[in-house]
Design an enzyme around this catalytic site. Structure first.
Site, mmCIF file in Angstrom:
data_model
loop_
_atom_site.group_PDB
_atom_site.id
_atom_site.type_symbol
_atom_site.label_atom_id
_atom_site.label_comp_id
_atom_site.label_asym_id
_atom_site.label_seq_id
_atom_site.Cartn_x
_atom_site.Cartn_y
_atom_site.Cartn_z
ATOM 1 N N GLN A 297 -7.893 4.204 -2.828
ATOM 2 C CA GLN A 297 -7.540 2.785 -2.823
ATOM 3 C C GLN A 297 -8.187 2.065 -1.636
ATOM 4 O O GLN A 297 -8.180 2.562 -0.516
ATOM 5 C CB GLN A 297 -6.017 2.616 -2.758
ATOM 6 C CG GLN A 297 -5.286 3.078 -4.004
ATOM 7 C CD GLN A 297 -5.402 2.083 -5.156
ATOM 8 O OE1 GLN A 297 -6.086 1.071 -5.073
ATOM 9 N NE2 GLN A 297 -4.730 2.389 -6.264
ATOM 10 N N GLU A 347 -8.334 15.115 -13.412
ATOM 11 C CA GLU A 347 -9.348 14.173 -12.928
ATOM 12 C C GLU A 347 -10.728 14.616 -13.409
ATOM 13 O O GLU A 347 -11.042 15.805 -13.403
ATOM 14 C CB GLU A 347 -9.318 14.110 -11.392
ATOM 15 C CG GLU A 347 -10.437 13.339 -10.746
ATOM 16 C CD GLU A 347 -10.515 11.898 -11.211
ATOM 17 O OE1 GLU A 347 -11.636 11.456 -11.528
ATOM 18 O OE2 GLU A 347 -9.459 11.223 -11.266
ATOM 19 N N CYS A 421 -4.534 -1.538 -12.590
ATOM 20 C CA CYS A 421 -5.231 -2.611 -11.871
ATOM 21 C C CYS A 421 -5.665 -3.720 -12.818
ATOM 22 O O CYS A 421 -6.418 -4.617 -12.428
ATOM 23 C CB CYS A 421 -6.440 -2.055 -11.112
ATOM 24 S SG CYS A 421 -7.657 -1.246 -12.171
#
Length: 465
Positions: A297, A347, A421
Site C-alpha cells: 500500500q 498470490e 480500491c
C-alpha cells in the site's frame, strides 16, 4: 440526441453553467440548456465559465476557463483551475474536510446504484488521514524532454501529453529529493552526443522511460530506472553508482529494460545493480520486504487503519483458518496470523510470494503459508482441501472473477471481508455475493489517497443461512 447536442454546443465554445454535484470519478456535473456537461476540478454550487472540449452522444465535457462564483469549499488560490495546476490531484481544489464528505457521498451513491443494495444504515463514515500530503511511498513518473531539459511528471487526463509538477503534493519528500538530484545529474551531460535520449512513444525509440522511487517510513530509498534500450546504460549506471555511494538514504538500485510498447511500467527484464535487493517496512510490529514489483500500500499510515478495520470486521478468529486471496507481500495475512489459528495466502506475483515467505520467516510466523498462483485457479483447490472459516479478498481494481465468487456457493464459509480500491467493481461483486447468499453486514471506507477522488472500501459479508 448527438445531433441535438451539436446543434447547441460545439468544441471550443465557451458557456456558463452551475455545478450540481460531484460524481464517481471526481468530475463535477452541470447542465447547459438541458445537456449534461462534465467538468473536472469543479465543485457543487460553483458558477463557472467553461470551454467545451468534447461532445458525445448524451453528454459533453468542458474545462474551467473562469470561476465566476467559487464554492466556499474551494481552496483559496482561485488561479488554479486545471488538473495540471494541482499537479495531477483531481480533488486538490477541495478543502480536505470536504474531500472526505464528498467521498462518503460518492461511495454510498455508487455502491447503492450499481448493487441495488441498501447500505446507508451499515456504512461507517470514511476514516480520514492526519497526513494528507506527501504520503506516497511509491512514485512512478514518466520521463520527457521539454525545451531541451529532461524532466519527470504526469500524464494529462485522457491524454498522452506529459507535464511537470510545480509542487510535489503526493510523493514523499525524500522521493522528491532523490528524483531532483537524479535529473540534475542526467541533465548535466548536456545537449550533445553524450546527452541521454528520452523515449519517444510515437516511433518507439530512445532510452529513458520512467523513474520509480520507493521508500519506507525511515526514508530508505529504492531507485528503479526503466529504459528502452541498453545503448546508454553505461553512463546511467555511473550516475546511479555515484548517487548510491554519496547518498546514505539510497539502499537499492535497479534497472528495468522495457522494449514492448504497452501501458505496463516495468519491463521484461529487471536487474539489480547496487545495494540491497529490497527495502523493509514495518506495520504493527511486523517487518515486510519490498522488491521493485511487490504490491505494498502506497500510504502506510492509512494502510494500518484499513487493515485494523478489516481485522475488526472479522471478529473472533482465534480458532479459525482464514484464506487471504490476492495476498501480495502478505501484509494483511501476517497481521491476521497474529490472531488466527492458520492463514493461507494466494498470490500470482512470484516476487511478492518470495517476499511474503521471507517476511513470515523473519517475523517468526509459523501459522501462515503462501501459494504462488492465480486466485482464479488456486482458490477452489484450497477451499476443497481445507476447512476454511473465513476469506479476505483484496483484489486489483477489476474486482473478483465471478467464478471465484461462485466457489463460495459450493463451499460455504461463515464470513468474508472484502477490501476494494474501486467502489464500482466492489458494488458489482456485492450484488453477486448477495445473490449467492451472502449478506453485506458492515461497510466502511478509508481515505488512502488524499487529494484524489480514489476511495478504498472494506466490507464484511456473512452467510445468510
Amino acid at each position: 440526441m448527438e445531433k441535438n447536442i451539436r446543434e447547441t454546443l460545439s468544441v471550443g465554445q465557451k458557456v456558463n453553467l452551475t455545478i450540481e454535484k460531484i460524481i464517481f470519478g471526481g468530475e463535477g456535473l452541470g447542465h447547459y440548456e438541458g445537456i449534461t456537461v462534465f467538468v473536472p476540478m469543479s465543485i457543487p454550487g460553483e458558477e463557472l465559465e467553461i470551454e467545451i472540449i468534447s461532445i458525445k452522444k448524451s453528454y459533453a465535457r468542458g474545462l474551467i476557463t473562469k470561476i465566476i462564483v467559487p464554492s466556499k469549499d474551494r481552496v483559496e488560490d482561485l488561479s488554479k483551475v486545471s488538473f495540471e495546476d494541482f499537479d495531477g490531484c483531481d480533488f486538490g481544489m477541495l478543502k480536505y474536510e470536504k474531500q472526505l464528505e464528498f467521498k462518503d457521498q460518492i461511495t454510498l451513491e455508487t455502491i447503492e446504484k450499481i448493487s441495488g443494495l441498501e447500505i446507508r444504515n451499515k456504512y461507517e463514515n470514511i476514516i480520514g488521514s492526519e497526513f494528507n500530503k506527501n504520503y506516497r511511498n511509491k512514485a512512478s513518473e514518466p520521463i520527457f524532454k521539454e525545451s531541451g531539459v529532461i524532466k519527470t511528471g504526469f500524464y494529462s487526463k485522457k491524454s498522452h501529453n506529459m507535464f511537470e509538477a510545480t509542487e510535489s503534493i503526493l510523493k514523499s519528500k525524500i522521493a522528491e529529493e532523490v528524483t531532483r538530484e537524479l535529473l540534475t545529474k542526467i541533465n548535466a551531460l548536456g545537449t550533445g552526443n553524450n546527452a541521454f535520449k528520452v523515449y519517444n512513444e510515437a516511433n518507439n525509440s530512445g532510452f529513458l522511460k520512467h523513474i520509480i522511487i520507493r521508500n519506507n517510513e525511515k526514508n530508505d530509498v529504492m531507485i528503479i530506472v526503466v529504459i528502452h534500450k541498453k545503448s546508454q546504460l553505461k553512463n546511467l549506471l555511473q550516475i546511479l553508482e555515484d548517487m548510491y555511494k554519496a547518498k546514505e538514504e539510497i539502499k537499492s538500485v535497479y534497472i528495468s529494460l522495457k522494449e514492448e510498447a504497452n501501458n505496463i511500467i516495468l519491463g521484461e527484464e529487471l536487474r539489480h545493480y547496487f545495494g540491497a535487493k529490497y527495502i523493509e517496512e514495518e506495520i504493527e510490529g511486523l517487518k515486510f520486504k519490498i522488491y521493485p514489483d511487490s504490491f505494498f500500500q502506497v500510504n502506510k499510515k492509512q494502510a494500518e487503519k484499513l487493515y485494523n478495520k478489516a481485522i475488526e470486521f472479522f471478529g473472533e478468529i482465534e480458532d479459525k483458518t482464514i484464506v487471504d486471496a490476492f495476498s501480495g507481500t502478505g501484509t494483511i495475512g501476517m497481521l491476521l496470523a497474529k490472531k488466527a489459528k492458520n492463514v493461507i495466502g494466494i498470490e500470482s506475483i512470484e516476487s511478492s510470494v518470495m517476499s511474503a515467505k521471507e517476511s513470515a520467516l523473519e517475523n517468526n510466523i509459523e501459522n501462515i503459508k503462501f501459494i504462488c498462483g492465480k486466485v482464479e485457479k488456486e482458490f477452489s483447490k484450497v477451499m476443497k482441501s481445507e476447512k476454511i472459516d473465513g476469506v479476505i479478498f483484496d483484489p486489483p481494481r477489476k474486482g473478483i472473477d465471478e467464478k471465484v465468487l461462485n466457489v463460495l456457493k459450493e463451499n460455504r464459509v461463515p464470513s468474508l471481508v472484502y477490501i476494494s480500491c474501486n467502489p464500482s467493481t466492489f458494488a458489482r461483486d456485492a450484488k453477486i455475493l448477495d445473490d449467492l447468499g451472502y449478506k453485506l453486514e458492515k461497510i466502511a471506507s478509508v481515505d488512502m489517497f488524499s487529494q484524489t477522488h480514489h476511495i478504498e472500501v472494506v466490507a464484511k459479508f456473512v452467510d445468510k443461512k
